[in-house]
Design a protein around this motif. Structure first.
Motif, PDB file in Angstrom:
ATOM      1  N   LEU A  44       0.833  -1.206   0.000  1.00  0.00           N
ATOM      2  CA  LEU A  44       0.000   0.000   0.000  1.00  0.00           C
ATOM      3  C   LEU A  44       0.868   1.256   0.000  1.00  0.00           C
ATOM      4  N   GLN A  45       1.881   1.264   0.864  1.00  0.00           N
ATOM      5  CA  GLN A  45       2.719   2.454   0.966  1.00  0.00           C
ATOM      6  C   GLN A  45       3.542   2.686  -0.293  1.00  0.00           C
ATOM      7  N   GLN A  46       3.964   1.597  -0.945  1.00  0.00           N
ATOM      8  CA  GLN A  46       4.736   1.742  -2.184  1.00  0.00           C
ATOM      9  C   GLN A  46       3.872   2.236  -3.337  1.00  0.00           C
ATOM     10  N   ARG A  47       2.621   1.777  -3.380  1.00  0.00           N
ATOM     11  CA  ARG A  47       1.728   2.216  -4.458  1.00  0.00           C
ATOM     12  C   ARG A  47       1.245   3.648  -4.245  1.00  0.00           C
ATOM     13  N   LEU A  48       1.155   4.070  -2.987  1.00  0.00           N
ATOM     14  CA  LEU A  48       0.699   5.421  -2.668  1.00  0.00           C
ATOM     15  C   LEU A  48       1.767   6.097  -1.802  1.00  0.00           C
ATOM     16  N   PRO A  49       2.950   6.333  -2.361  1.00  0.00           N
ATOM     17  CA  PRO A  49       4.113   6.717  -1.546  1.00  0.00           C
ATOM     18  C   PRO A  49       3.996   8.071  -0.870  1.00  0.00           C
ATOM     19  N   GLU A  50       3.241   8.981  -1.446  1.00  0.00           N
ATOM     20  CA  GLU A  50       3.148  10.321  -0.871  1.00  0.00           C
ATOM     21  C   GLU A  50       2.011  10.451   0.132  1.00  0.00           C
ATOM     22  N   MET A  51       1.278   9.370   0.348  1.00  0.00           N
ATOM     23  CA  MET A  51       0.080   9.435   1.185  1.00  0.00           C
ATOM     24  C   MET A  51       0.294   8.783   2.548  1.00  0.00           C
ATOM     25  N   GLU A  52      -0.326   9.375   3.564  1.00  0.00           N
ATOM     26  CA  GLU A  52      -0.447   8.722   4.860  1.00  0.00           C
ATOM     27  C   GLU A  52      -1.807   8.032   4.901  1.00  0.00           C
ATOM     28  N   LEU A  53      -2.072   7.319   5.984  1.00  0.00           N
ATOM     29  CA  LEU A  53      -3.291   6.517   6.076  1.00  0.00           C
ATOM     30  C   LEU A  53      -4.571   7.305   5.787  1.00  0.00           C
ATOM     31  N   PRO A  54      -4.777   8.525   6.323  1.00  0.00           N
ATOM     32  CA  PRO A  54      -6.020   9.251   6.014  1.00  0.00           C
ATOM     33  C   PRO A  54      -6.207   9.509   4.516  1.00  0.00           C
ATOM     34  N   GLU A  55      -5.111   9.886   3.841  1.00  0.00           N
ATOM     35  CA  GLU A  55      -5.206  10.123   2.400  1.00  0.00           C
ATOM     36  C   GLU A  55      -5.476   8.821   1.642  1.00  0.00           C
ATOM     37  N   MET A  56      -4.870   7.723   2.094  1.00  0.00           N
ATOM     38  CA  MET A  56      -5.132   6.422   1.470  1.00  0.00           C
ATOM     39  C   MET A  56      -6.607   6.051   1.580  1.00  0.00           C
ATOM     40  N   LEU A  57      -7.185   6.278   2.747  1.00  0.00           N
ATOM     41  CA  LEU A  57      -8.596   5.940   2.967  1.00  0.00           C
ATOM     42  C   LEU A  57      -9.494   6.765   2.056  1.00  0.00           C
ATOM     43  N   ARG A  58      -9.190   8.050   1.901  1.00  0.00           N
ATOM     44  CA  ARG A  58     -10.003   8.892   1.014  1.00  0.00           C
ATOM     45  C   ARG A  58      -9.797   8.519  -0.450  1.00  0.00           C
ATOM     46  N   PHE A  59      -8.569   8.132  -0.791  1.00  0.00           N
ATOM     47  CA  PHE A  59      -8.290   7.715  -2.163  1.00  0.00           C
ATOM     48  C   PHE A  59      -9.022   6.420  -2.507  1.00  0.00           C
ATOM     49  N   GLY A  60      -9.019   5.473  -1.583  1.00  0.00           N
ATOM     50  CA  GLY A  60      -9.613   4.168  -1.860  1.00  0.00           C
ATOM     51  C   GLY A  60     -11.126   4.145  -1.733  1.00  0.00           C
ATOM     52  N   PHE A  61     -11.664   4.856  -0.733  1.00  0.00           N
ATOM     53  CA  PHE A  61     -13.094   4.761  -0.427  1.00  0.00           C
ATOM     54  C   PHE A  61     -13.899   5.998  -0.812  1.00  0.00           C
ATOM     55  N   GLY A  62     -13.225   7.027  -1.300  1.00  0.00           N
ATOM     56  CA  GLY A  62     -13.929   8.267  -1.603  1.00  0.00           C
ATOM     57  C   GLY A  62     -13.858   9.227  -0.432  1.00  0.00           C
ATOM     58  N   ARG A  63     -14.203  10.480  -0.683  1.00  0.00           N
ATOM     59  CA  ARG A  63     -14.025  11.528   0.333  1.00  0.00           C
ATOM     60  C   ARG A  63     -14.864  11.288   1.579  1.00  0.00           C
ATOM     61  N   ILE A  64     -16.159  10.986   1.402  1.00  0.00           N
ATOM     62  CA  ILE A  64     -17.048  10.866   2.564  1.00  0.00           C
ATOM     63  C   ILE A  64     -16.730   9.604   3.376  1.00  0.00           C
ATOM     64  N   ALA A  65     -16.727   8.462   2.693  1.00  0.00           N
ATOM     65  CA  ALA A  65     -16.455   7.208   3.396  1.00  0.00           C
ATOM     66  C   ALA A  65     -15.023   7.196   3.948  1.00  0.00           C
ATOM     67  N   GLY A  66     -14.085   7.734   3.179  1.00  0.00           N
ATOM     68  CA  GLY A  66     -12.701   7.778   3.631  1.00  0.00           C
ATOM     69  C   GLY A  66     -12.534   8.640   4.870  1.00  0.00           C
ATOM     70  N   THR A  67     -13.256   9.777   4.922  1.00  0.00           N
ATOM     71  CA  THR A  67     -13.209  10.636   6.102  1.00  0.00           C
ATOM     72  C   THR A  67     -13.799   9.923   7.307  1.00  0.00           C
ATOM     73  N   PHE A  68     -14.904   9.211   7.085  1.00  0.00           N
ATOM     74  CA  PHE A  68     -15.525   8.449   8.178  1.00  0.00           C
ATOM     75  C   PHE A  68     -14.550   7.408   8.740  1.00  0.00           C
ATOM     76  N   PHE A  69     -13.913   6.646   7.856  1.00  0.00           N
ATOM     77  CA  PHE A  69     -12.959   5.634   8.316  1.00  0.00           C
ATOM     78  C   PHE A  69     -11.755   6.286   8.998  1.00  0.00           C
ATOM     79  N   GLY A  70     -11.370   7.461   8.536  1.00  0.00           N
ATOM     80  CA  GLY A  70     -10.274   8.184   9.174  1.00  0.00           C
ATOM     81  C   GLY A  70     -10.607   8.544  10.610  1.00  0.00           C
TER      82      GLY A  70
END
Length: 351
Positions: A44-70
């Motif tokens: 995950l970190q290699q595929r999304l190297p510039e992202m931390e976990l919150p950004e990964m969640l928003r990237f994978g699940f969308g803004r609303i769902a990703g924010t909720f999971f964050g």
């Protein structure tokens, strides 16, 4: 940091005690499963190297769902920090400060952790450089004393796999996978701090393998000293193992040394879980992390009193808590990896 974080308070307990003399094999199975999980986190970190976990969640699940999971992950990391704060307080009350209220010792250390987080990641990552050499020396010294005193009997580890592999796997999954190996998920917030380009894959893998071998050895050593029945009956079997060295006339109160060693591991875990909770809250609200240090610290401190006693605390930690861990450490990251892979493939196709 990987080594010190994974050691934490792990040697204090006999993980996989249900497997009896095979608990070291259960530890090995948990480490192997944790390694597979570590590879997922690294992918995950290699595929999304510039992202931390919150950004990964928003990237994978969308803004609303990703924010909720964050938000949920921030609460989960704060909960894990709370568990270590309570461990800290209980261990202090059981060993070296029996007349001091537990609330005072926990308050002191949550304030120290808050100060470290307030100063930033650079200060936090200096701690292992200072503390780890001394910690490993203390473990090495105790191991040598156990060997010289002849306290360990390897026959207590036999018969090996007497009831087959199934009891071993039951003891390993999800308990040992969740604690401590699945807790490597916090590094999805720490790997982006690496000063060099890319992800420190080689460093992380070697550190993980080394600490896994060490934890398996310590598990087997506890069994060889106390035997599976005694080791499984004590809350803190490693402390009991060290007390078997009481016949040494030139060294006294080695249990105090062990307590200080465990303090180092627990403090690192408190700081890292707390730091990750703060960083996610700051990322989601687009505010400075300093705004969240003391509110989340107060929440962690207050929540550490929810469990009535240490027995309940341990029962929750090795029971319902491991099922919660499975969701956050395995289920959501797996779904996130699939979602991220589909998103990346879609973006490449459109490009």
């Amino acid at each position: 940091m990987v080594i010190l974080f994974e050691i934490g308070s792990t040697p204090l307990f006999l993980l996989g005690a249900d497997a009896k003399q095979d608990s070291w094999l259960a530890m090995s199975a948990g480490a192997a499963a944790g390694f597979a999980l570590l590879l997922l986190f690294l992918w995950l970190q290699q595929r999304l190297p510039e992202m931390e976990l919150p950004e990964m969640l928003r990237f994978g699940f969308g803004r609303i769902a990703g924010t909720f999971f964050g938000i949920v992950y921030s609460c989960y990391f704060a909960y894990q920090s709370m568990r270590n704060v309570r461990d800290f307080g209980e261990l202090t009350a059981l060993t070296i400060l029996q007349s001091t209220p537990m609330s005072i010792t926990m308050l002191v250390f949550i304030l120290i952790a808050a100060y470290a987080i307030w100063k930033g990641a650079e200060i936090i990552f200096r701690l292992p450089e200072i503390l780890l050499p001394g910690l490993l020396f203390c473990y090495f010294l105790l191991i040598i004393l156990f060997i010289l005193m002849g306290n360990a009997d390897i026959k207590r580890l036999t018969p090996v796999a007497e009831n087959g592999l199934w009891p071993i796997l039951q003891a390993a999954l999800p308990e040992i996978l969740s604690f401590p190996f699945g807790q490597m998920i916090v590094f999805l917030l720490l790997w982006p701090l690496w000063e060099k380009p890319g992800v420190p894959v080689k460093n992380t893998v070697w550190a993980y393998v080394g600490v896994s071998v060490f934890l398996i050895f310590m598990n087997a050593l506890n069994l060889a000293i106390l035997g599976p029945v005694l080791a499984g009956s004590f809350y803190l079997p490693f402390l009991e193992s060290v007390r078997t060295l009481s016949s040494l006339r030139f060294i006294e109160r080695l249990d105090i040394l062990v307590t200080l060693m465990i303090f180092i591991g627990l403090f690192i875990k408190i700081v890292i879980w707390y730091y990750c909770a703060v960083e996610i809250a700051a990322s989601l609200t687009r505010t400075s992390a300093k705004w969240w240090v003391f509110p989340l610290g107060a929440l962690i401190y207050a929540a550490s009193f929810i469990e009535r006693n240490y027995t309940q605390h341990i029962a929750v930690g090795l029971g319902p808590s491991t099922r919660i861990d499975t969701i956050f450490q395995i289920a959501i990251p797996l779904i996130l990896a699939v979602a991220a892979a589909l998103r990346l493939q879609s973006s490449r196709s459109s490009a």
